[in-house]
Design a protein around this motif. Structure first.
Motif, PDB file in Angstrom:
ATOM      1  N   PHE A  29       0.806  -1.215   0.000  1.00 24.14           N
ATOM      2  CA  PHE A  29       0.000   0.000   0.000  1.00 24.14           C
ATOM      3  C   PHE A  29       0.845   1.274   0.000  1.00 24.14           C
ATOM      4  O   PHE A  29       0.301   2.385   0.080  1.00 24.14           O
ATOM      5  CB  PHE A  29      -0.887   0.012   1.258  1.00 24.14           C
ATOM      6  CG  PHE A  29      -0.085  -0.321   2.494  1.00 24.14           C
ATOM      7  CD1 PHE A  29       0.614   0.654   3.178  1.00 24.14           C
ATOM      8  CD2 PHE A  29       0.012  -1.631   2.931  1.00 24.14           C
ATOM      9  CE1 PHE A  29       1.383   0.346   4.278  1.00 24.14           C
ATOM     10  CE2 PHE A  29       0.789  -1.951   4.040  1.00 24.14           C
ATOM     11  CZ  PHE A  29       1.470  -0.958   4.714  1.00 24.14           C
TER      12      PHE A  29
ATOM     13  N   SER B 114      -1.614   6.031  -1.776  1.00 24.27           N
ATOM     14  CA  SER B 114      -2.796   6.425  -2.537  1.00 24.27           C
ATOM     15  C   SER B 114      -3.429   7.649  -1.891  1.00 24.27           C
ATOM     16  O   SER B 114      -3.433   7.801  -0.658  1.00 24.27           O
ATOM     17  CB  SER B 114      -3.807   5.278  -2.562  1.00 24.27           C
ATOM     18  OG  SER B 114      -5.076   5.720  -3.025  1.00 24.27           O
TER      19      SER B 114
ATOM     20  N   ASP C 213      -5.830   6.777   0.836  1.00 24.27           N
ATOM     21  CA  ASP C 213      -5.397   6.055   2.038  1.00 24.27           C
ATOM     22  C   ASP C 213      -5.807   6.837   3.276  1.00 24.27           C
ATOM     23  O   ASP C 213      -5.432   8.006   3.444  1.00 24.27           O
ATOM     24  CB  ASP C 213      -3.879   5.872   2.003  1.00 24.27           C
ATOM     25  CG  ASP C 213      -3.392   4.876   3.049  1.00 24.27           C
ATOM     26  OD1 ASP C 213      -3.738   5.044   4.239  1.00 24.27           O
ATOM     27  OD2 ASP C 213      -2.674   3.940   2.674  1.00 24.27           O
TER      28      ASP C 213
ATOM     29  N   LEU D   8      -1.553   0.502  -5.131  1.00 28.58           N
ATOM     30  CA  LEU D   8      -1.486   1.012  -3.763  1.00 28.58           C
ATOM     31  C   LEU D   8      -2.879   1.149  -3.158  1.00 28.58           C
ATOM     32  O   LEU D   8      -3.077   0.895  -1.970  1.00 28.58           O
ATOM     33  CB  LEU D   8      -0.764   2.356  -3.735  1.00 28.58           C
ATOM     34  CG  LEU D   8       0.715   2.357  -4.155  1.00 28.58           C
ATOM     35  CD1 LEU D   8       1.311   3.741  -3.959  1.00 28.58           C
ATOM     36  CD2 LEU D   8       1.515   1.319  -3.386  1.00 28.58           C
TER      37      LEU D   8
ATOM     38  N   GLY E 282      -3.920  -2.293  -2.245  1.00 29.04           N
ATOM     39  CA  GLY E 282      -3.009  -3.050  -1.394  1.00 29.04           C
ATOM     40  C   GLY E 282      -2.653  -4.386  -2.009  1.00 29.04           C
ATOM     41  O   GLY E 282      -2.496  -5.392  -1.307  1.00 29.04           O
TER      42      GLY E 282
ATOM     43  N   ARG F 132       0.267  -4.243   6.595  1.00 29.53           N
ATOM     44  CA  ARG F 132      -0.728  -3.218   6.918  1.00 29.53           C
ATOM     45  C   ARG F 132      -0.954  -3.122   8.427  1.00 29.53           C
ATOM     46  O   ARG F 132      -1.141  -2.018   8.962  1.00 29.53           O
ATOM     47  CB  ARG F 132      -2.049  -3.524   6.203  1.00 29.53           C
ATOM     48  CG  ARG F 132      -3.081  -2.392   6.317  1.00 29.53           C
ATOM     49  CD  ARG F 132      -2.650  -1.195   5.505  1.00 29.53           C
ATOM     50  NE  ARG F 132      -3.430   0.005   5.837  1.00 29.53           N
ATOM     51  CZ  ARG F 132      -3.414   1.112   5.112  1.00 29.53           C
ATOM     52  NH1 ARG F 132      -2.669   1.195   4.030  1.00 29.53           N
ATOM     53  NH2 ARG F 132      -4.127   2.167   5.462  1.00 29.53           N
TER      54      ARG F 132
END
Length: 432
Positions: free
Chosen positions: A227, A247, A250, A340, A343, A410
């Motif tokens: 990501f 991103s 995000d 991204l 993910g 993550r």
């Protein structure tokens, strides 16, 4: 000898004016900012707000075409750039001992420097050029045009004054008002092809101490997570930038603006951790840039030039030489942005293997460098029998290879963002 007006006195406008001036033309650059780069890159970089140039304080690595053009057209600027602290980095420097030379290898060099150092070198050179005048604090308000089919640009208007020109060059950046002016004057609209990248860039600048190491050794400058991308940009005068790309969607992007969160997150990427381990001192806040487009603007449509100042030959040259690079950038940014945002793990096994193999094999590194420096497109650089043989041999020697990431999971990323100050969430063994 032509009279040329350049709208915008940043890097593009200054370089254009300088090269035209040295060809005997009389050039006037109109720049609405009242300041310009001086002799102290640190002072300029940290104390010169550039709201109309959001990339000014982001990290840069100037690829081989920049260096090649400077060497051919403006060797004094290149010399001054290096004297001001910029550094050459050849792709084969990774190996310590370079492989046997091949024609073209000498071009695969990056200029490592902050953008302001290049701008300062251009400012100094322009100041020595008798045929170039820079008007600081002069905002161009409109174009002057003569009627015709299509109309012909005859100069620019600044306040109540007009400045005749045989050629007007728009170097005012992505917020250029020129397309709007042309339409208001009765021209057909310029053709604009715009693609939002969906990427947000965050960086922080650091300065190495006077007595410590200057680099961490043979460490890659890039790392990745599903990501996020992270990397280090070694630069001029003992500075380097740590950069994180996520991103724009995000949900943790805003938290990265906190310097402590940013630095804790960066330490989960091996490339960044190696440089942050040099006891460097931070010398900037976290600097963010988003809302970026890849944009192509053409003053020629299917019916021909929309304004007489756009030669058809120039348009054809840009489509032939530059459009493929633009299209490749659009595709690349779209692919990265989507990956991204989702993910997603790497899906192209061969591309991942080529990327890994390049750091072990000079033949594949040469192909990688040719793509990176825009010398050859990927299909041409990587599509040779030689590269295929070397990649096959590397895969045979690394049967365990699978595409993957060396950055945080993550869960580890979320733990850093959610941790209370001082964000002392240490990378786990799974983070590389």
């Amino acid at each position: 000898m032509a009279r040329v007006a350049v709208i915008g006195g940043s890097v593009g406008g200054l370089a254009t004016a300088l090269m035209l001036g040295r060809r005997g033309h009389r050039v006037t650059v109109f720049e609405q900012d009242t300041r310009q780069a001086g002799d102290d890159p640190h002072h300029d970089f940290f104390h010169w707000p550039r709201p109309r140039v959001p990339q000014a304080d982001q990290p840069h690595s100037f690829l081989a075409p920049v260096r090649t053009v400077l060497r051919a057209e403006l060797p004094d600027v290149l010399a001054e750039l290096l004297a001001r602290g910029a550094r050459d980095y050849h792709e084969f420097d990774w190996f310590g001992t370079p492989p046997p030379h091949r024609p073209g290898d000498e071009e695969l060099v990056t200029l490592r420097t902050r953008r302001i150092v290049l701008e300062a070198a251009l400012v100094a050179a322009v100041g020595r050029e008798s045929g170039v005048t820079v008007r600081q604090g002069s905002r161009v308000d409109d174009l002057t045009l003569a009627p015709g089919r299509p109309p012909r640009v005859t100069g620019v208007r600044v306040g109540t004054g007009t400045y005749p020109a045989d050629l007007v060059i728009d170097a005012s950046g992505r917020r250029s008002p020129v397309p709007r002016w042309l339409v208001a004057a009765g021209c057909r609209p310029p053709v604009v092809d715009s693609h939002r990248t969906g990427l947000a860039y965050l960086c922080r600048w650091y300065r190495l101490g006077p007595d410590g190491p200057r680099e961490p050794g043979r460490v890659k400058t890039g790392s990745s997570a599903p990501f996020a991308l992270a990397g280090v940009f070694p630069s001029d005068n003992d500075t380097f930038a740590v950069s994180i790309v996520v991103s724009t969607g995000d949900p943790t992007r805003g938290a990265l603006r906190d310097p402590a969160v940013f630095q804790a997150a960066a330490r989960h990427f091996p490339a960044c951790a190696a440089w942050l381990g040099l006891a460097a001192e931070p010398c900037s806040p976290v600097l963010a840039m988003a809302g970026l487009d890849n944009r192509w603007t053409a003053l020629t449509d299917d019916a021909g030039p929309v304004v007489a100042a756009d030669p058809a030959g120039y348009h054809a040259w840009t489509v032939r030489e530059l459009r493929p690079v633009f299209d490749a950038q659009v595709t690349g940014d779209r692919t990265v942005g989507e990956r991204l945002a989702e993910g997603a793990p790497p899906s192209d096994h061969r591309a991942a293997a080529l990327a890994a193999c390049a750091f072990d094999d000079p033949v594949v590194m040469r192909a990688r460098a040719q793509v990176r420096h825009l010398v050859h497109p990927p299909a041409e650089a990587y599509g040779t029998d030689e590269v295929e043989r070397h990649l096959t041999a590397w895969l045979t020697a690394h049967p365990e290879f699978t595409p993957g990431h060396d950055g945080p999971t993550r869960a580890e990323w979320e733990a850093v963002v959610a941790a209370p100050p001082p964000y002392a969430v240490e990378p786990s063994a799974s983070s590389g």
